[in-house]
Write a protein that holds these residues in place. Structure first.
Motif, mmCIF file in Angstrom:
data_model
loop_
_atom_site.group_PDB
_atom_site.id
_atom_site.type_symbol
_atom_site.label_atom_id
_atom_site.label_comp_id
_atom_site.label_asym_id
_atom_site.label_seq_id
_atom_site.Cartn_x
_atom_site.Cartn_y
_atom_site.Cartn_z
ATOM 1 N N THR A 118 8.485 -3.226 58.659
ATOM 2 C CA THR A 118 8.768 -1.792 58.491
ATOM 3 C C THR A 118 9.957 -1.361 59.344
ATOM 4 N N GLU A 119 10.139 -1.971 60.518
ATOM 5 C CA GLU A 119 11.306 -1.641 61.344
ATOM 6 C C GLU A 119 12.590 -2.085 60.646
ATOM 7 N N ALA A 120 12.531 -3.252 59.993
ATOM 8 C CA ALA A 120 13.713 -3.704 59.240
ATOM 9 C C ALA A 120 14.020 -2.748 58.104
ATOM 10 N N ASN A 121 12.970 -2.283 57.399
ATOM 11 C CA ASN A 121 13.184 -1.316 56.322
ATOM 12 C C ASN A 121 13.748 -0.008 56.869
ATOM 13 N N LEU A 122 13.274 0.378 58.065
ATOM 14 C CA LEU A 122 13.789 1.606 58.665
ATOM 15 C C LEU A 122 15.262 1.450 59.027
ATOM 16 N N HIS A 123 15.613 0.294 59.569
ATOM 17 C CA HIS A 123 17.016 0.058 59.929
ATOM 18 C C HIS A 123 17.898 0.146 58.680
ATOM 19 N N THR A 124 17.455 -0.451 57.572
ATOM 20 C CA THR A 124 18.219 -0.391 56.320
ATOM 21 C C THR A 124 18.343 1.037 55.828
ATOM 22 N N ALA A 125 17.247 1.792 55.902
ATOM 23 C CA ALA A 125 17.265 3.186 55.454
ATOM 24 C C ALA A 125 18.196 4.028 56.301
ATOM 25 N N GLU A 147 19.967 13.481 49.362
ATOM 26 C CA GLU A 147 18.593 13.867 49.680
ATOM 27 C C GLU A 147 17.606 12.753 49.357
ATOM 28 N N SER A 148 17.882 12.011 48.292
ATOM 29 C CA SER A 148 17.017 10.878 47.959
ATOM 30 C C SER A 148 17.067 9.813 49.042
ATOM 31 N N THR A 149 18.228 9.567 49.582
ATOM 32 C CA THR A 149 18.377 8.587 50.667
ATOM 33 C C THR A 149 17.678 9.082 51.933
ATOM 34 N N GLU A 150 17.750 10.395 52.182
ATOM 35 C CA GLU A 150 17.087 10.977 53.351
ATOM 36 C C GLU A 150 15.564 10.837 53.220
ATOM 37 N N ALA A 151 15.061 11.017 51.994
ATOM 38 C CA ALA A 151 13.618 10.877 51.784
ATOM 39 C C ALA A 151 13.157 9.452 52.057
ATOM 40 N N ARG A 152 13.955 8.479 51.645
ATOM 41 C CA ARG A 152 13.600 7.079 51.927
ATOM 42 C C ARG A 152 13.592 6.816 53.430
ATOM 43 N N LEU A 153 14.498 7.450 54.147
ATOM 44 C CA LEU A 153 14.542 7.289 55.610
ATOM 45 C C LEU A 153 13.273 7.841 56.253
ATOM 46 N N ILE A 154 12.843 9.029 55.806
ATOM 47 C CA ILE A 154 11.619 9.638 56.360
ATOM 48 C C ILE A 154 10.401 8.756 56.058
ATOM 49 N N THR A 155 10.326 8.239 54.824
ATOM 50 C CA THR A 155 9.224 7.357 54.452
ATOM 51 C C THR A 155 9.206 6.105 55.320
ATOM 52 N N SER A 156 10.374 5.548 55.591
ATOM 53 C CA SER A 156 10.459 4.342 56.422
ATOM 54 C C SER A 156 9.971 4.608 57.837
ATOM 55 N N ARG A 157 10.307 5.771 58.387
ATOM 56 C CA ARG A 157 9.838 6.123 59.729
ATOM 57 C C ARG A 157 8.300 6.233 59.749
ATOM 58 N N VAL A 160 6.721 2.834 59.752
ATOM 59 C CA VAL A 160 6.785 2.212 61.083
ATOM 60 C C VAL A 160 5.674 2.764 61.971
ATOM 61 N N ASP A 161 5.483 4.089 61.939
ATOM 62 C CA ASP A 161 4.414 4.694 62.750
ATOM 63 C C ASP A 161 3.048 4.118 62.354
ATOM 64 N N ASN A 162 2.800 4.009 61.053
ATOM 65 C CA ASN A 162 1.527 3.447 60.587
ATOM 66 C C ASN A 162 1.366 2.001 61.014
ATOM 67 N N ALA A 163 2.437 1.250 60.950
ATOM 68 C CA ALA A 163 2.388 -0.163 61.339
ATOM 69 C C ALA A 163 2.032 -0.314 62.813
ATOM 70 N N TYR A 164 2.601 0.546 63.663
ATOM 71 C CA TYR A 164 2.270 0.483 65.092
ATOM 72 C C TYR A 164 0.813 0.899 65.340
ATOM 73 N N ALA A 165 0.324 1.898 64.572
ATOM 74 C CA ALA A 165 -1.081 2.308 64.718
ATOM 75 C C ALA A 165 -2.005 1.160 64.345
ATOM 76 N N ASN A 166 -1.691 0.461 63.244
ATOM 77 C CA ASN A 166 -2.512 -0.686 62.846
ATOM 78 C C ASN A 166 -2.456 -1.790 63.889
ATOM 79 N N LEU A 167 -1.273 -1.990 64.471
ATOM 80 C CA LEU A 167 -1.140 -3.021 65.512
ATOM 81 C C LEU A 167 -1.991 -2.669 66.727
ATOM 82 N N ASN A 168 -1.965 -1.400 67.133
ATOM 83 C CA ASN A 168 -2.774 -0.985 68.289
ATOM 84 C C ASN A 168 -4.265 -1.210 68.027
#
Length: 368
Positions: A118-125, A147-157, A160-168
């Motif tokens: 997810t961090e890699a996807n965020l970096h790309t976004a 705006e479509s690109t901005e929405a993908r960026l927000i989704t990627s963030r 990442v937050d969900n991925a860290y919650a699952n890791l914790n």
């Protein structure tokens, strides 16, 4: 001929003498037996009296641990070790069960990989969004594309937050492969085996806190006034005959049961030697504070026959058998609810020898 006749006469005389002797002996023996039968039986009496009987409420209850902690796993896992058995004492924080950490460690690695993905996807976004901003400033793309690109960026963030919650969560579960007890107590009702896969919330065993216990009783509404917080209660159990445990009323449920219409009351008892164990039946005696005057006789004066209770009284130096109805035991005496009156001389010994109508030689006349 004369000689033979004399012999016959002599034999007849001898036979008559023998018959007469036997008859005389039987008559003498009967007279002696009658004399013996008329000999009065020596007995001791006690005169019945009215005594004060404390009014008590006797109830049967059940012993419960002061605290009964249900031990379960917070997540699914395979049982690797069970370190306790039923009846074993444990201290707070002691490890009870260990779970196989392999699957949990794998879950941590999967969560870590998901974070990196997810961090890699965020970096790309982020890079795409920066590029689209430049193109939009040059009027090379439309605002909708930006705006479509901005929405993908927000989704990627968010991913990442969900991925860290699952890791914790995975890391916490990996650390919680040791199941410990939150209280000091005794293990009970172990219902888990090595190799079993346990699910979150399923009870594996309980830890009973037994330094203090409750005896739980149910009291009818007509008697609930006798149950007051702090009032002393005497408790006995069949496991320890003759031993009396002392407790106090600690909890009174303010509402009666919907079906029984009885109030649930808890009596707290110090149990340092852990003699009282959850599930035991207990007999409780609660004083109501009132005193009632009742008639009583020594308990040893009661003669039981075919399920009925009798006493023998001294009726003008003759034994008379009386049917009585009994109540509660009062120390060495027993309450008489019907059949006798005050100041009646009751025979208290030689009851295995006495019969109705026997002549008596009484001693005593003692009061209770």
């Amino acid at each position: 001929m004369l000689k033979t006749k004399n012999i016959r006469t002599l034999m007849i005389v001898l036979i008559l003498l023998i018959i007469g002797s036997i008859t005389a002996w039987r008559i003498y023996n009967s007279q002696q037996t009658a004399v013996i039968a008329e000999q009065p039986l020596a007995v001791t009496t006690a005169v019945t009296r009215l005594v004060n009987k404390p009014q008590v409420l006797s109830l049967t209850g059940t012993v419960e641990g002061l605290t009964s902690v249900l031990i379960s796993s917070r997540f699914q896992g395979k049982v690797e070790q069970i370190l306790v058995e039923d009846g074993q004492a444990v201290q707070i924080g002691a490890t009870l069960i260990t779970l196989d950490p392999l699957e949990l460690n794998n879950a941590v690695r999967i969560a870590e990989n998901n974070v990196r993905h997810t961090e890699a996807n965020l970096h790309t976004a982020q890079m795409d969004y920066q590029r689209y901003q430049t193109l939009y400033s040059q009027n090379a793309i439309t605002k909708q594309q930006l705006e479509s690109t901005e929405a993908r960026l927000i989704t990627s963030r968010t991913e990442v937050d969900n991925a860290y919650a699952n890791l914790n969560s995975a890391q916490k579960q990996a650390k919680d492969t040791l199941i410990t007890t939150p209280v000091t107590g005794v293990i009970a009702n172990k219902a888990v085996t090595v190799g079993q896969v346990v699910s979150p919330g399923n009870t594996l065993l309980t830890v009973e806190q037994l330094d203090q216990v409750y005896v739980v009783v149910h009291i009818e509404q007509k008697d609930i006034a006798a149950a007051q917080l702090g009032r002393d209660v005497a408790i006995t159990v069949d496991a320890y005959p003759g031993e009396i445990f002392r407790g106090t009323i600690a909890v009174i449920n303010p509402a009666a049961g919907n079906e029984s219409r009885m109030f649930r009351v808890k009596v707290k008892i110090n149990n340092p030697d852990q003699l009282l164990k959850p599930g035991m039946f207990a007999q409780t005696t609660l004083s109501t504070g009132d005193v009632k005057t009742v008639l009583a006789v020594p308990h040893k004066a009661i003669v039981k026959h075919k399920g009925l209770n009798y006493v023998y009284i001294d009726d003008n130096k003759k034994a008379k058998k009386i049917l009585v109805e009994t109540g509660e035991l009062l120390g060495d005496s027993i309450e008489i609810t019907a059949g006798l009156q005050e100041n009646t001389p009751i025979i208290i010994d030689n009851l295995d020898k006495i019969k109705d109508g026997d002549a008596l030689l009484t001693e005593g006349g003692n009061t209770l």
